[in-house]
Motif scaffolding. Structure first.
Motif, PDB file in Angstrom:
ATOM      1  N   THR B 320       0.831  -1.206   0.000  1.00 53.39           N
ATOM      2  CA  THR B 320       0.000   0.000   0.000  1.00 53.39           C
ATOM      3  C   THR B 320       0.861   1.250   0.000  1.00 53.39           C
ATOM      4  OG1 THR B 320      -1.203  -1.226   1.656  1.00 53.39           O
ATOM      5  CG2 THR B 320      -2.075   0.913   1.032  1.00 53.39           C
ATOM      6  N   GLN B 321       0.510   2.176  -0.840  1.00 52.86           N
ATOM      7  CA  GLN B 321       1.129   3.484  -0.767  1.00 52.86           C
ATOM      8  C   GLN B 321       0.040   4.526  -0.958  1.00 52.86           C
ATOM      9  OE1 GLN B 321       4.595   4.010  -3.149  1.00 52.86           O
ATOM     10  NE2 GLN B 321       5.726   2.797  -1.673  1.00 52.86           N
ATOM     11  N   ILE B 322      -0.693   4.743   0.101  1.00 54.74           N
ATOM     12  CA  ILE B 322      -1.864   5.601  -0.018  1.00 54.74           C
ATOM     13  C   ILE B 322      -1.472   7.011  -0.468  1.00 54.74           C
ATOM     14  CG2 ILE B 322      -3.920   6.457   1.147  1.00 54.74           C
ATOM     15  CD1 ILE B 322      -3.633   4.256   3.145  1.00 54.74           C
ATOM     16  N   SER B 348     -10.265   2.088   2.878  1.00 58.23           N
ATOM     17  CA  SER B 348      -8.941   1.526   3.122  1.00 58.23           C
ATOM     18  C   SER B 348      -8.778   1.258   4.601  1.00 58.23           C
ATOM     19  CB  SER B 348      -7.873   2.509   2.651  1.00 58.23           C
ATOM     20  OG  SER B 348      -6.617   2.107   3.146  1.00 58.23           O
ATOM     21  N   ASP B 349      -7.859   0.341   4.930  1.00 59.29           N
ATOM     22  CA  ASP B 349      -7.601   0.077   6.335  1.00 59.29           C
ATOM     23  C   ASP B 349      -6.536   1.022   6.890  1.00 59.29           C
ATOM     24  OD1 ASP B 349      -5.371  -0.828   5.118  1.00 59.29           O
ATOM     25  OD2 ASP B 349      -5.737  -2.946   5.494  1.00 59.29           O
ATOM     26  N   GLY B 350      -5.982   1.832   5.993  1.00 58.91           N
ATOM     27  CA  GLY B 350      -5.035   2.838   6.455  1.00 58.91           C
ATOM     28  C   GLY B 350      -3.646   2.311   6.764  1.00 58.91           C
ATOM     29  N   TRP B 351      -3.388   1.044   6.466  1.00 57.95           N
ATOM     30  CA  TRP B 351      -2.041   0.535   6.693  1.00 57.95           C
ATOM     31  C   TRP B 351      -1.167   0.960   5.541  1.00 57.95           C
ATOM     32  CZ3 TRP B 351      -2.618  -5.104   8.914  1.00 57.95           C
ATOM     33  CH2 TRP B 351      -3.185  -4.974  10.197  1.00 57.95           C
ATOM     34  N   ASP B 352      -0.320   1.882   5.816  1.00 61.93           N
ATOM     35  CA  ASP B 352       0.420   2.526   4.733  1.00 61.93           C
ATOM     36  C   ASP B 352       1.900   2.287   4.913  1.00 61.93           C
ATOM     37  OD1 ASP B 352       1.073   4.073   2.611  1.00 61.93           O
ATOM     38  OD2 ASP B 352       0.852   5.984   3.668  1.00 61.93           O
ATOM     39  N   ASP B 389      -2.474   3.273  13.937  1.00 57.75           N
ATOM     40  CA  ASP B 389      -1.319   3.051  13.063  1.00 57.75           C
ATOM     41  C   ASP B 389      -1.015   4.337  12.307  1.00 57.75           C
ATOM     42  OD1 ASP B 389      -2.818   2.534  10.230  1.00 57.75           O
ATOM     43  OD2 ASP B 389      -3.936   1.751  11.954  1.00 57.75           O
ATOM     44  N   ARG B 390       0.208   4.438  11.867  1.00 60.91           N
ATOM     45  CA  ARG B 390       0.736   5.659  11.301  1.00 60.91           C
ATOM     46  C   ARG B 390      -0.165   6.294  10.241  1.00 60.91           C
ATOM     47  NH1 ARG B 390       5.808   6.210   8.392  1.00 60.91           N
ATOM     48  NH2 ARG B 390       5.048   4.364   7.336  1.00 60.91           N
ATOM     49  N   GLY B 391      -0.509   5.499   9.241  1.00 57.57           N
ATOM     50  CA  GLY B 391      -1.248   6.022   8.100  1.00 57.57           C
ATOM     51  C   GLY B 391      -2.597   6.585   8.506  1.00 57.57           C
TER      52      GLY B 391
END
Lengths: 314, 421
Positions: B320-322, B348-352, B389-391
């Protein structure tokens, strides 16, 4: 634009149009439009096959200008239809002059005229307001006009379908009057900035041409022909700067139109060459978003200027 | 942007032979068109006829002319231009050493060039069956593959073979195929029914088009005047019209990376149904790269649509690269398809794995140019989930709504929220 005033003195028969590809290039050059072979050949074919021409490319590469120049090169009228969302048949094709119609009816009132006759009168050509598409069909009598349908991507799908109908038969039916058919097919030029995909059925009827940013040499030529007074050196520097700028991650990349504006601005400021200060003062000519301006200032405006200043043989 | 307007054959003519062995230009052109058609271009016979018509006024002995005439007639987009160039190069030039790869005037995206050449040569090599007339005499065929070509054709992921072992170009490389066919049919049917029910509730927008409506204040002059003739010019009845009402413009940006795998089947059904109910919807999918899925999802048959989509999206279930994908979106589409009425929904689950600064910057830009920005997170449905999480933490401040999207109920919830806007 300068092109439209410069009508050429061609002595060609109205039917035959361009003689060959070189002829196209030659007449375009006279009108200060620098064309390459692909473009000239495609235009030539569009006139020969009587197929609409579909021009796609980034904003500011000269698509609209191309249609204008084409019209003056063929010494014919340019009819322009600017598309927008919600453009409908009434504003593209025709509209009745209601006020005039009402007046006519009122005037006939006292004369005890036949209602049928009045209806025939008020739905005749006199009361018709021609919009661009109808004009193009009616005016293509002795020689085809150039019909520019600009920014077709801004219209909606309903209009596209409507256009498809017209471009396939070059005739329209006005319910109150009957069918209008073009005596000779107008030469249609469609342009798109690709903000949305145009339906395949429409594109399939056209000759497709992608108009790209000009090469370095071509851009120098364009600047020096279009902005008289600009030194060759400045034109080269502008063009070299622009080549770099177009590779950057800008929100809106500058086109040829921006190069020309910029050249004019620099000329007005009596700058004979690019330096960092001059670029900073006039950056608004080429970049139209604050974020883009910030970006170019933060990464490497000075180095871009330095590259632009390089002599070609250095 | 590769400068494809430039004739790729410029200045290289003397070396070329135009292969007219017996079947003439027309035969060659038809053979060429067949390969293009298999490469995915829509070549109608009308278009081919137009190419021939070109040679009434243009010399066909010049390869430049052949190139420009056939190209302008046969393609209808910039993507097709690249496919065309690759096939043209393969078909009209001989394979002995010097054709064009070394020619500086060729400016084609390198990545594509590899793919194109590999596939095109495959085209030449394996066209013996079923191509009797135009393609016939298979052996001295256009792109009789050189060894290099065979090698590149054999590379994994380049085997876009379809029917009768004939090669096809796919616009994007197929790294992995996802099979959507194993869907529970009841589930599909229910989902579709539900969405059909929800759609009218989605917020509406006022169109610029008019429709007759006698209660409107606006007078429809055209109809009023026309009718007045019947009463001898007396306008007895005023006709009125008002603007039509349209659906809100919605843009969906859906994460299909590996971490979203367990939801993707469900999501893709959702995307498909929504796309087919709301015509103006635009759908994008991303993992490491953003693709516009709208044209694929528009297909009438759900399975074909999903198959085409999985073929197109090259890195389904990848990383993933949102941030980067949103950047692509903002730059390529943002300016043009978003306006102050558009609702953007990111699923998205936001895991970036990407850069959070980019993500923040692009979320900020996106928020500015759209009307409302929604973020649907399937994980939000699971108890105990916190967006730490970060993203997700980076993106959250920019969202107007942060909602769950793990089952139908949550989607209904979302629809209601949109409808209330």
């Amino acid at each position: 634009m300068t092109a439209s005033t410069n009508s050429t003195k061609k002595k060609k028969g109205s039917e035959q149009g361009f003689l060959n590809v070189e002829d196209v290039q030659e007449s375009f050059r006279k009108l200060e439009y620098i064309s390459d072979r692909t473009l000239a050949t495609t235009l030539f074919l569009a006139t020969k096959l009587e197929k609409p021409l579909f021009l796609e490319g980034e904003a500011g590469v000269g698509k609209t200008e191309l249609a204008k120049v084409l019209a003056s090169a063929m010494d014919t009228e340019l009819i322009r239809l600017q598309c927008y969302e919600g453009l409908d048949a009434n504003s593209a094709l025709y509209e009745w002059n209601y006020a005039k119609q009402l007046l006519h009816i009122k005037m006939e009132e006292g004369r005890d005229s036949d209602a049928k006759q009045i209806e025939r009168d008020i739905f005749s050509e006199q009361y018709l307001i021609e919009r661009p598409l109808l004009r193009a069909l009616l005016h293509s009598k002795d020689k085809p006009v150039v019909l520019l349908i600009d920014e077709i991507d801004r219209s909606d799908e309903e209009f596209e379908a409507f256009l498809l109908e017209i471009l396939s038969d070059y005739q329209i039916t006005i319910p109150e009057m009957g069918t209008v058919r073009a005596a000779s097919k107008p030469l249609v030029v469609l342009t798109s900035n690709r903000t949305r995909e145009i339906h395949d059925a429409l594109k399939r009827r056209c000759l497709y041409l992608w108009v790209d940013y000009p090469s370095f040499e071509k851009e120098v030529e364009i600047i020096t022909t279009k902005v008289p007074g600009v030194s060759e050196r400045l034109a080269e520097q502008i063009s070299r700067f622009m080549t770099q700028a177009r590779q950057m991650d800008f929100y809106k990349r500058p086109g040829v139109a921006e190069s020309l504006d910029w050249a004019q601005a620099l000329l007005a400021l009596h700058r004979n060459e690019l330096d960092a200060d001059a670029v900073r003062e006039t950056i608004g000519c080429i970049l139209k978003y604050q974020d883009d301006i910030k970006r170019v200032e933060s990464d490497g405006l000075d180095s871009m200027v330095a590259t632009a200043q390089l002599a070609p043989d250095a | 942007m590769a400068s494809s307007i430039r004739p790729i054959v410029q200045g290289t003519l003397p070396k070329r032979r135009i292969r007219v062995k017996g079947r003439g230009l027309k035969g060659e052109m038809i053979g060429f068109c067949r390969i293009l058609r298999r490469a995915g271009l829509k070549i109608t016979s009308g278009r081919i006829i137009d190419v021939f018509r070109c040679f009434d006024s243009l010399e066909a002995t010049n390869l430049d002319n052949i190139y420009i005439a056939s190209k302008s007639n046969l393609i209808s987009s910039q993507d097709e231009s690249m496919i065309f160039d690759a096939v043209f190069r393969q078909y009209w030039f001989d394979e002995e050493g010097n054709p064009y790869t070394g020619d500086e005037s060729v400016q084609v995206d390198t990545q594509f060039e590899e793919e194109g050449e590999g596939q095109a040569s495959e085209g030449g090599g394996s066209s013996e069956e079923g191509e009797s007339d135009a393609e016939g005499e298979g052996q001295e065929n256009p792109g009789l593959p050189s060894e290099d070509d065979v090698e590149s054709a054999a590379e994994p992921g380049e085997q876009g073979d379809d029917d009768e072992g004939v090669p096809s170009y796919s616009p994007a490389e197929v790294i992995s195929d996802k099979d959507f066919s194993a869907l529970n049919m009841d589930q599909v049917a229910e989902l579709r029914r539900l969405i059909a029910k929800l759609v009218p509730k989605l917020a509406t927008k006022i169109s610029r088009r008019k429709r007759p409506d006698m209660r409107s204040p606006e007078i429809d002059m055209r109809r009023s005047v026309k009718r007045s003739v019947r009463s001898g010019g007396e306008v007895l009845k005023l006709f009125r019209r008002r603007r039509k009402i349209q659906k809100t413009q919605i843009v969906l940006i859906c994460d299909v990376s590996g971490s979203m795998d367990s939801y993707s089947q469900f999501l893709i059904q959702f995307l498909y149904s929504l796309q087919n109910e709301i015509k103006s919807l635009r759908t994008f999918v991303f993992s490491t790269r953003l693709s516009d899925a709208t044209p694929y999802l528009r297909h009438k048959d759900v399975n074909t649509a999903l198959k085409r989509l999985s073929m197109e999206v090259h890195d389904w279930s990848g990383g993933t690269q949102i941030g980067n994908c949103l950047k692509t979106f903002n730059y390529e589409y943002g300016r043009t398809i978003l306006n102050s009425r558009t609702i953007v929904i990111i699923i998205s689950d936001g895991w970036d794995r990407g850069d959070t600064d980019t993500l923040a910057e692009e979320m900020n830009r996106l928020k500015k140019i759209c009307y409302k920005l929604f973020w649907l997170n399937p994980l939000l449905g699971s108890p105990g989930y916190r967006p730490i999480d970060r993203g997700m933490r980076t993106a959250l401040p920019y969202c107007d709504e942060f909602l769950a999207a793990h089952n139908l109920d949550s989607l209904i919830d979302m629809t209601n929220k949109i409808a209330r806007i």
